[in-house]
Design an enzyme around this catalytic site. Structure first.
Site, PDB file in Angstrom:
ATOM      1  N   ARG A  25       0.804  -1.223   0.000  1.00 38.87           N
ATOM      2  CA  ARG A  25       0.000   0.000   0.000  1.00 38.87           C
ATOM      3  C   ARG A  25       0.841   1.279   0.000  1.00 38.87           C
ATOM      4  O   ARG A  25       0.331   2.370  -0.228  1.00 38.87           O
ATOM      5  CB  ARG A  25      -0.947  -0.002   1.212  1.00 38.87           C
ATOM      6  CG  ARG A  25      -2.200  -0.824   0.973  1.00 38.87           C
ATOM      7  CD  ARG A  25      -3.045  -0.940   2.223  1.00 38.87           C
ATOM      8  NE  ARG A  25      -2.442  -1.851   3.196  1.00 38.87           N
ATOM      9  CZ  ARG A  25      -2.919  -2.025   4.430  1.00 38.87           C
ATOM     10  NH1 ARG A  25      -3.965  -1.338   4.845  1.00 38.87           N
ATOM     11  NH2 ARG A  25      -2.341  -2.876   5.248  1.00 38.87           N
ATOM     12  N   GLU A 169      -9.471 -12.052  14.166  1.00 32.78           N
ATOM     13  CA  GLU A 169      -9.081 -11.051  13.172  1.00 32.78           C
ATOM     14  C   GLU A 169     -10.318 -10.481  12.491  1.00 32.78           C
ATOM     15  O   GLU A 169     -11.346 -11.155  12.393  1.00 32.78           O
ATOM     16  CB  GLU A 169      -8.141 -11.687  12.130  1.00 32.78           C
ATOM     17  CG  GLU A 169      -6.748 -11.963  12.667  1.00 32.78           C
ATOM     18  CD  GLU A 169      -6.077 -10.733  13.244  1.00 32.78           C
ATOM     19  OE1 GLU A 169      -5.961  -9.715  12.525  1.00 32.78           O
ATOM     20  OE2 GLU A 169      -5.695 -10.762  14.431  1.00 32.78           O
ATOM     21  N   TYR A 399      37.238  27.762 -11.255  1.00 30.93           N
ATOM     22  CA  TYR A 399      37.027  26.692 -12.230  1.00 30.93           C
ATOM     23  C   TYR A 399      37.320  27.204 -13.637  1.00 30.93           C
ATOM     24  O   TYR A 399      36.769  28.221 -14.068  1.00 30.93           O
ATOM     25  CB  TYR A 399      35.564  26.230 -12.116  1.00 30.93           C
ATOM     26  CG  TYR A 399      35.180  25.045 -12.962  1.00 30.93           C
ATOM     27  CD1 TYR A 399      35.918  23.877 -12.921  1.00 30.93           C
ATOM     28  CD2 TYR A 399      34.056  25.094 -13.785  1.00 30.93           C
ATOM     29  CE1 TYR A 399      35.547  22.779 -13.679  1.00 30.93           C
ATOM     30  CE2 TYR A 399      33.675  23.998 -14.541  1.00 30.93           C
ATOM     31  CZ  TYR A 399      34.430  22.841 -14.493  1.00 30.93           C
ATOM     32  OH  TYR A 399      34.067  21.762 -15.238  1.00 30.93           O
TER      33      TYR A 399
HETATM   34  C1  UD1 Z   1      -1.920  -7.425  13.060  1.00 31.50           C
HETATM   35  C2  UD1 Z   1      -2.652  -8.385  14.006  1.00 31.50           C
HETATM   36  C3  UD1 Z   1      -3.906  -7.713  14.514  1.00 31.50           C
HETATM   37  C4  UD1 Z   1      -3.582  -6.391  15.186  1.00 31.50           C
HETATM   38  C5  UD1 Z   1      -2.783  -5.513  14.251  1.00 31.50           C
HETATM   39  C6  UD1 Z   1      -2.271  -4.298  15.020  1.00 31.50           C
HETATM   40  C7  UD1 Z   1      -2.163 -10.659  13.191  1.00 31.50           C
HETATM   41  C8  UD1 Z   1      -2.694 -11.831  12.473  1.00 31.50           C
HETATM   42  N1  UD1 Z   1      -2.983  -9.601  13.308  1.00 31.50           N
HETATM   43  O1  UD1 Z   1      -2.741  -7.214  11.919  1.00 31.50           O
HETATM   44  O2  UD1 Z   1      -4.575  -8.560  15.460  1.00 31.50           O
HETATM   45  O3  UD1 Z   1      -4.770  -5.754  15.599  1.00 31.50           O
HETATM   46  O4  UD1 Z   1      -1.620  -6.203  13.739  1.00 31.50           O
HETATM   47  O5  UD1 Z   1      -1.655  -3.385  14.166  1.00 31.50           O
HETATM   48  O6  UD1 Z   1      -1.053 -10.698  13.691  1.00 31.50           O
HETATM   49  N2  UD1 Z   1       4.703  -9.437   8.785  1.00 31.50           N
HETATM   50  C9  UD1 Z   1       5.773 -10.250   8.541  1.00 31.50           C
HETATM   51  N3  UD1 Z   1       5.562 -11.432   7.905  1.00 31.50           N
HETATM   52  C10 UD1 Z   1       4.324 -11.846   7.515  1.00 31.50           C
HETATM   53  C11 UD1 Z   1       3.228 -10.993   7.755  1.00 31.50           C
HETATM   54  C12 UD1 Z   1       3.445  -9.790   8.402  1.00 31.50           C
HETATM   55  O7  UD1 Z   1       6.913  -9.925   8.906  1.00 31.50           O
HETATM   56  O8  UD1 Z   1       4.234 -12.925   6.958  1.00 31.50           O
HETATM   57  C13 UD1 Z   1       4.923  -8.171   9.484  1.00 31.50           C
HETATM   58  C14 UD1 Z   1       4.521  -6.951   8.678  1.00 31.50           C
HETATM   59  O9  UD1 Z   1       5.635  -6.466   7.921  1.00 31.50           O
HETATM   60  C15 UD1 Z   1       4.097  -5.962   9.765  1.00 31.50           C
HETATM   61  C16 UD1 Z   1       3.623  -6.844  10.905  1.00 31.50           C
HETATM   62  O10 UD1 Z   1       4.130  -8.145  10.650  1.00 31.50           O
HETATM   63  O11 UD1 Z   1       5.188  -5.170  10.209  1.00 31.50           O
HETATM   64  C17 UD1 Z   1       2.089  -6.893  11.036  1.00 31.50           C
HETATM   65  O12 UD1 Z   1       1.539  -7.415   9.839  1.00 31.50           O
HETATM   66  P1  UD1 Z   1       0.256  -6.800   9.176  1.00 31.50           P
HETATM   67  O13 UD1 Z   1      -0.051  -7.564   7.954  1.00 31.50           O
HETATM   68  O14 UD1 Z   1       0.396  -5.325   9.076  1.00 31.50           O
HETATM   69  O15 UD1 Z   1      -0.835  -7.189  10.298  1.00 31.50           O
HETATM   70  P2  UD1 Z   1      -2.215  -6.474  10.548  1.00 31.50           P
HETATM   71  O16 UD1 Z   1      -3.183  -6.857   9.494  1.00 31.50           O
HETATM   72  O17 UD1 Z   1      -1.977  -5.044  10.782  1.00 31.50           O
END
Ligand code: UD1
Ligand code: CA
Length: 481
Positions: A25, A169, A399
Site C-alpha cells: 500500500r 481477526e 574553475y
Molecule cells: C496485526 C494483528 C492484529 C492487530 C494488528 C495491530 C495478526 C494476524 N494480526 O494485523 O490482530 O490488531 O496487527 O496493528 O497478527 N509481517 C511479517 N511477515 C508476515 C506478515 C506480516 O513480517 O508474513 C509483518 C509486517 O511487515 C508488519 C507486521 O508483521 O510489520 C504486522 O503485519 P500486518 O499484515 O500489518 O498485520 P495487521 O493486518 O496489521
C-alpha cells in the site's frame, strides 16, 4: 531477591520485530520500513523502543529482498552487535514471522521475548513497560486499546469473568457479539520463549487470509495458562500502512520533538521541522519554517531564523543565522552572523564571529575568524584569512572549465568591491586590493594591487555626444521611410 534482580529477570531477553511484509500500500520501490520519518527509517522507532526498555538483543524478521537494504540502513543508527536478522522466505503470516525470528534465538524457555511490528513509529519504551513481568505472572501478555472504529484490527474476545479467550481477526469475525467488541489488539506482546516454542508449531492457516496468525497463540496458550491483555493508550500504536498514515505519524513525531526541545530550554516559534537526529543547545531559538536535518548541531544561545535549512551543520554558540540561509555539511564558529540568503555549501568552515551576508555562497572554503563578506560573493575552494574583508560582488574564479583550483587570501587583507580572483592565486596578509581588480598573479604581504583601466574624463563632451547620437538616429528613421 532485590528489586533490581527481579526486574532483570522480568526484562525480555530479546525482541522480535516483524518487518517482512510487502508493504504494497506504500506504492513504493523503497521497502515500507525504510521510509523516513523525522530523519529516521520507520523501523528505527520500534527497535529503539525495545533497546531503550533494556532488551539486550533485537531480531529483525525481514524478507530475502529487503534484508540487505534494511541491515545497511540500520547500521547507521545502531550498534550492529545488538541487532540480528532472520529471513522469512515467504510472508505467510505473523505467526510464521515470529517462528522465523525465534529459530536462531537461543533464549532459555523461562525467559520472555518481546514481539513488535516494524511499522509502529510512535511506540516508546514507556508504552512497553506494562509488558515487563510476562515470565512471572502470566506467560503471555499483550497490549490492547479501545477504539470507536475497530475495523482492520484483531478483536480481544474476553470471557464473562474478563479472562482473554482469543483474538479474532477482522476478516474472521464470527457473530454480532464479536462485531460489537471495541477492544483491539495492539500487536505488541511479551511471551515466555518456552510457550512460544510450544504454541507456534500448533498454528494452522484456517482463516480468511490463509495465513499463520500469531494472534492464534492467545487461544492456544490460554487453554493451559493465564493470558493478559493490558488496555493502553491507542495513540502509541498508530501504524503506517500507506503514505497518508506515514505523513500523519511524522507530524506527530515532529510535534513530540518540538515539545522535548522546548522543555529542554529552547524557544520554538511556529512549527519548524526538526529531525530526531538533531541536537540543539539550551537557550537557542528556532523560528518558524526552519528545517534542521541529519547530524545538525546547534550551539547554545544561537538563533536560526525563519525559513533556514540546515543539513549536517555544526553550529557553535551564540551564532545568528538570519532568514533563508542554507547550510550543508559545514561548520560555523561561535558568534558568527550569517544571512539573510547565505548559502554555505559542503566543506565550508566559517570562523568565529565571521559575517556572511546576502547572496554570499561558499563551497570548500575556510573563512577565518572575524572575516567579512557581506554582499553578493562567491567564495569557492578558498582560504580567507582572519579579519579579511571581501567587498561586494567579489568572485573567486575557481574553475577553468576543466579543473578546480584554490585561492588564498591572507589575514586582514582588504579586497574591494567587484574583484575577480583567478585561481590558483595567493594574496598575502595586510594586502589592499583596489576595487574592480582582476587578480591573476600572487601578491606579497602588505602590497597594494590594482588592475583596471585608467579613467578618462572629457569635460563638456556629454552634450556633444548626445547631439551626434540623435543625428544618427534621425538619419536612420528618414532612410527607412
Ligand atoms: C496485526 C494483528 C492484529 C492487530 C494488528 C495491530 C495478526 C494476524 N494480526 O494485523 O490482530 O490488531 O496487527 O496493528 O497478527 N509481517 C511479517 N511477515 C508476515 C506478515 C506480516 O513480517 O508474513 C509483518 C509486517 O511487515 C508488519 C507486521 O508483521 O510489520 C504486522 O503485519 P500486518 O499484515 O500489518 O498485520 P495487521 O493486518 O496489521
Ligand atoms: Ca499493520
Amino acid at each position: 531477591m532485590s528489586v533490581t534482580q527481579k526486574e532483570q529477570i522480568e526484562r525480555p531477553a530479546a525482541a522480535i520485530v516483524m518487518a517482512a511484509g510487502f508493504g504494497t500500500r506504500m506504492k513504493s520501490k523503497t521497502p515500507k520500513v525504510l521510509h523516513q520519518l523525522a530523519g529516521r527509517p520507520l523501523v528505527y522507532y520500534p527497535v529503539q523502543a525495545a533497546l531503550a526498555l533494556g532488551v539486550p538483543r533485537v531480531v529483525l524478521v525481514v524478507n530475502p529482498d529487503t534484508h540487505e537494504p534494511i541491515a545497511e540502513e540500520l547500521a547507521r543508527h545502531f550498534d550492529r552487535a545488538r541487532l540480528q536478522f532472520a529471513i522469512q522466505q515467504v510472508p505467510r503470516g505473523t505467526g510464521d514471522a515470529v517462528s522465523a525470528g525465534l529459530r536462531d534465538l537461543d533464549v532459555p524457555d523461562e525467559q520472555a521475548v518481546l514481539i513488535l511490528s516494524g511499522d509502529t513509529p510512535l511506540l516508546t519504551a514507556a508504552d512497553l513497560e506494562p509488558l515487563l513481568g510476562a515470565s512471572e505472572s502470566a506467560p503471555l501478555r499483550l497490549l490492547s486499546f479501545v477504539v470507536d472504529e475497530p475495523r482492520g484490527y484483531g478483536r480481544i474476545v474476553r470471557e464473562e469473568d474478563g479472562r482473554v479467550a482469543r483474538i479474532t481477526e477482522d476478516r474472521d469475525l464470527k457473530d454480532e457479539r464479536e462485531r460489537a467488541i471495541r477492544e483491539v489488539n495492539a500487536g505488541v506482546y511479551a511471551c515466555r520463549a518456552g510457550e512460544l516454542r510450544r504454541a507456534l508449531p500448533a498454528l494452522v492457516p484456517h482463516n480468511a487470509q490463509g495465513e499463520y496468525y500469531l494472534t492464534d497463540i492467545v487461544a492456544e496458550i490460554g487453554a493451559r495458562a493465564r493470558v493478559e491483555a493490558l488496555v493502553s493508550d491507542a495513540r502509541a500504536f498508530l501504524g503506517v500502512n500507506d503514505r497518508a498514515e506515514l505523513a500523519a505519524c511524522e507530524a506527530l513525531l515532529h510535534d513530540r520533538i518540538r515539545k522535548r526541545l522546548a522543555r529542554d530550554g529552547i524557544t520554538i516559534r511556529g512549527t519548524p521541522l526538526i529531525d530526531d537526529t538533531v541536537e540543539v543547545g539550551p537557550d537557542a531559538t528556532i523560528e518558524d519554517g526552519v528545517r534542521l536535518r541529519g547530524k545538525t548541531r546547534i550551539g547554545s544561545s544561537s538563533t536560526v531564523d525563519v525559513g533556514s535549512v540546515l543539513t549536517d551543520a555544526e553550529v557553535g554558540e551564540g551564532v545568528l543565522i538570519r532568514p533563508y540561509t542554507i547550510i550543508e555539511k559545514s561548520r560555523v564558529g561561535a558568534g558568527a552572523v550569517l544571512g539573510p540568503f547565505t548559502h554555505v555549501r559542503p566543506g565550508s568552515e566559517i570562523g568565529e564571529e565571521a559575517h556572511l551576508g546576502n547572496f554570499v555562497e561558499t563551497k570548500q572554503t575556510k573563512v577565518g575568524a572575524r572575516a567579512k563578506a557581506n554582499h553578493l560573493s562567491y567564495l569557492g575552494d578558498a582560504d580567507v584569512g582572519p579579519g579579511a574583508n571581501i567587498g561586494a560582488g567579489t568572485i573567486v574564479c575557481n574553475y577553468d572549465g576543466f579543473s578546480k583550483s584554490r585561492t588564498k587570501i591572507g589575514a586582514r587583507t582588504f579586497v574591494g568591491s567587484d574583484c575577480q580572483l583567478v585561481a590558483p592565486v595567493e594574496i598575502g596578509s595586510d594586502v589592499y586590493v583596489a576595487t574592480g581588480t582582476t587578480v591573476t598573479e600572487d601578491v606579497p604581504d602588505g602590497a597594494f594591487v590594482i588592475g583596471r583601466s585608467r579613467q578618462t574624463t572629457k569635460e563638456g563632451y556629454a552634450e556633444a555626444l548626445r547631439v551626434r547620437l540623435k543625428a544618427q538616429k534621425d538619419a536612420k528613421a528618414a532612410s527607412s521611410k
